[in-house]
Scaffold this active site. Structure first.
Site, PDB file in Angstrom:
ATOM      1  N   GLU A   1      43.535  36.353  39.834  1.00 48.27           N
ATOM      2  CA  GLU A   1      43.621  36.230  41.335  1.00 48.27           C
ATOM      3  C   GLU A   1      43.816  34.647  41.381  1.00 48.27           C
ATOM      4  O   GLU A   1      42.758  34.022  41.059  1.00 48.27           O
ATOM      5  CB  GLU A   1      42.443  36.545  42.053  1.00 48.27           C
ATOM      6  CG  GLU A   1      42.036  38.035  41.915  1.00 48.27           C
ATOM      7  CD  GLU A   1      40.957  38.229  42.853  1.00 48.27           C
ATOM      8  OE1 GLU A   1      40.503  37.614  43.624  1.00 48.27           O
ATOM      9  OE2 GLU A   1      40.401  39.476  42.681  1.00 48.27           O
TER      10      GLU A   1
ATOM     11  N   GLU B   1      34.876  41.055  38.744  1.00 52.42           N
ATOM     12  CA  GLU B   1      34.276  40.132  38.722  1.00 52.42           C
ATOM     13  C   GLU B   1      32.649  40.231  38.444  1.00 52.42           C
ATOM     14  O   GLU B   1      31.721  39.775  39.520  1.00 52.42           O
ATOM     15  CB  GLU B   1      34.435  39.219  40.120  1.00 52.42           C
ATOM     16  CG  GLU B   1      35.587  38.492  40.531  1.00 52.42           C
ATOM     17  CD  GLU B   1      35.905  38.102  41.762  1.00 52.42           C
ATOM     18  OE1 GLU B   1      36.626  37.085  41.563  1.00 52.42           O
ATOM     19  OE2 GLU B   1      35.526  38.425  42.823  1.00 52.42           O
TER      20      GLU B   1
END
EC number: 3.2.1.23
Length: 619
Positions: A266, A187
């Site tokens: 995710e 991320e």
């Protein structure tokens, strides 16, 4: 054109030789796993990744196989895990891939249970762990900046990847193993936009020997994709919520990357907790509808989390935002996941299993028998010595002109105590600048106040005589692991201690990592039950069982059982129990050691069959 007979014979011989050579040449084999346009392929066939996240550190090693078997029975074909640099290199050049840290054994166990693996090696992982998974010793180098082109940082991460590859490199899909692919960083678009840095991480992975397919993973927004992706690396998207959120996020991914797999790197099918907040829940129906939609669209996914487990020891991290400067994470990482903290199937598990079963051709394995945590009777604990009288046993005094962060004393986790005897009367405001994270203030051995970083507290009114001894006990409650503030979240008192406007000098510092070696030196001694200190007890068992220690009435502190550090408890909630694995217990007597910074209102503990998450108490 006609040829002579001799020439015809030569040409025929040459043709036969070429045919034989072609037949003898090995056929070009498709890679075991590949990313082909918008598809994943396994052994040349389209493959939908049905993954669930599970971290080897957060699950007792003895339970790895049963929890992985539960994943397979729910219909998953893959398990995803981070690799945690902080745990594998606790000190520079000191490596630990043993016991609970045996990542290789975890991956091989997953393969034995019919699961492939997606590995997220970092170096940054977030995962609500201390410092986002970076080793705390990086903070000992002044000015070093993680997640950047800082050469000192890159040298350390290069060494980490090289060592990690020695452990698991041969388990990659590129060599026929279960590790399908690996994530570059984590991320990064939520942190920065330095594509040179992302390329440097990719180069480190490749040079170390990680040759399986790579991918990046970011939240579903154009700005985050722009910062966190590389044009020639497949990208996946992270999101929470329901079916509409899934649709929107996958559409954003498709708009950003016209070619490439469609995958939820995710899907947040739950959420984590901070101390002092409500326990998070997400409905089983919403999670099941979202997974149903993804499978109907051929979208691969990774449930974050399938099984959250527990942030044992000092593993739990913290968060920070514009409105909340510091939010420490609870020890429980239950995450409202499909498997609860003890590994039991929840209604969410059953709902997801039903949905997945509709989309797969093969019959799902039967659900294995679930763990059965048990209640255990209350057992007594007795004072085992106050902290202040045992400082010399637990630590070694370090003189320092100024207060400094714990990392500057070579300390990674735990508590640290700063001591000074006043040369003159002290009246006014005692100011702790850069308090990270909670302080208990003593004057001549008596608690006179507390300060909490969560609430922005840094001042205490004092009126003390000359010669008084002040002790500042500071607890590190987890380094920030997400966002820009993670880069320099040192612990202890990070700037100065002042009386009004005057900085105080001449300190004696006691690092208190509370490690196993130090705790073994604790004598069997009585203590003042009202003072911060230790309590001992014995949990008698006919046979080992999983249980949840009820910490209500014990204020705030830490628990060790048979030397295993269960983690932090705090009466403000929402967590009011600590998961105690039966594999860490034995028949007969089990030693329980409790450290408290606040006076308990009870002298017993008991084990419960279920965890307690109650309404947080404001503090």
């Amino acid at each position: 054109m006609k040829y002579s007979k001799p020439l015809q014979a030569v040409l025929l011989a040459l043709a036969m030789t070429a045919t034989l050579a072609t037949a003898a040449a090995p056929a070009v084999r498709a890679p075991h796993f590949a990313i082909d346009g918008a598809q994943f392929k396994l052994d040349g066939k389209p493959y939908i990744i049905r993954s669930g996240e599970m971290h080897y550190l957060r699950v007792p090693r003895a339970a790895w196989r049963e929890r992985l078997r539960m994943a397979r029975a729910m219909g998953l074909n893959t398990v995803t895990t981070y690799a945690f640099w902080s745990q594998h290199e606790p000190e520079p050049g000191q490596w630990d891939f043993s016991g609970q840290n045996d990542l290789r054994a975890f991956i091989k166990t997953a393969a034995e249970e019919g699961l492939n693996v997606v590995l997220r090696p970092g170096p940054y992982v977030c995962a609500e762990v201390d410092f986002g998974g970076f080793p705390a010793w990086l903070l000992r180098t002044p000015g070093l900046r993680v997640r950047s082109m800082d050469t000192r940082y890159l040298e350390a991460s290069t060494r980490y990847f090289q060592r990690l590859a020695k452990e698991v490199g041969d388990l990659q899909s590129s060599r026929g193993g279960p590790i399908l692919m690996l994530q570059i960083e984590n991320e990064y678009g939520s942190f920065g936009r330095d594509h040179d840095y992302l390329r440097a991480v990719r180069a480190q992975l490749r040079k170390a020997g990680f040759d399986a397919p790579l991918f990046t993973s970011d939240g579903g927004a154009g700005r985050l994709f722009e910062g966190g992706t590389l044009a020639d690396v497949p990208a996946v998207v992270n999101f929470g919520g329901g079916m509409d959120d899934a649709k929107g996020s996958i559409e954003e991914l498709a708009a950003w990357r016209k070619q490439g797999p469609r995958m939820a790197g995710e899907y947040w099918a739950g959420w984590f907790d901070h101390w002092g907040e409500q326990h998070h829940r997400q409905s089983a129906e919403e999670a099941a509808r979202t997974v149903d939609w993804m499978l109907s669209q051929g979208v691969s996914f990774n449930l974050y989390m399938f099984h959250g487990g527990t942030s044992f020891g000092w593993l739990a991290g913290a968060n920070s935002s514009g409105t909340e400067p510091y939010m420490p994470d609870t020890t429980s990482y239950d995450y409202d996941a499909a498997l609860d903290e003890a590994g039991r199937p929840t209604p969410k598990y059953l709902a997801l299993r039903e949905v997945i079963g509709k989309h797969v051709k093969e019959a799902l394995p039967p659900v294995p028998s679930a763990p059965q945590p048990r209640a255990v009777p209350a057992f007594a604990l007795k004072p085992a010595g106050g902290l202040l009288p045992q400082l010399e046993t637990l630590s070694h005094a370090r003189p320092s002109r100024w207060v400094r962060a714990m990392e500057e004393f070579g300390q990674n986790y735990g508590y640290i105590l700063y001591r000074k005897r006043l040369d003159a009367p002290a009246k006014g405001s005692l100011v702790l600048e850069g308090l990270h994270d909670q302080a208990t203030i003593f004057a001549d051995g008596r608690v006179i106040g507390r300060m909490d970083r969560r609430r922005g507290e840094s001042k205490l009114a004092v009126d003390l005589p000359a010669g008084a001894q002040i002790d500042l006990l500071v607890e590190a409650m987890g380094r920030i692991g997400f966002g820009p503030r993670l880069v320099d979240d040192n612990k202890g008192i990070t700037r100065a201690v002042k009386l009004n406007e005057d900085e105080l000098e001449g300190w004696t510092v006691y690092p208190l990592p509370m490690d196993a070696a130090a705790l073994k030196r604790l004598p069997a001694a009585a203590g003042d039950p009202a003072a911060p200190g230790f309590w001992r007890g014995t949990l008698q068992l006919d046979k080992p069982v999983d249980t949840f220690l009820d910490t209500r009435g014990w204020g705030k502190g830490q628990v060790w059982v048979n030397g295993h550090h269960l983690g932090r408890f705090w009466e403000i909630g929402p967590q009011q129990t600590l998961y105690l694995p039966g594999s860490w217990l034995k028949e007969g007597g089990n030693e329980v050691l409790v450290f408290t910074t606040e006076q308990p209102t009870t002298t017993t503990m008991q084990g419960l069959a279920d965890p307690v998450f109650d309404t947080p108490k404001p503090r």
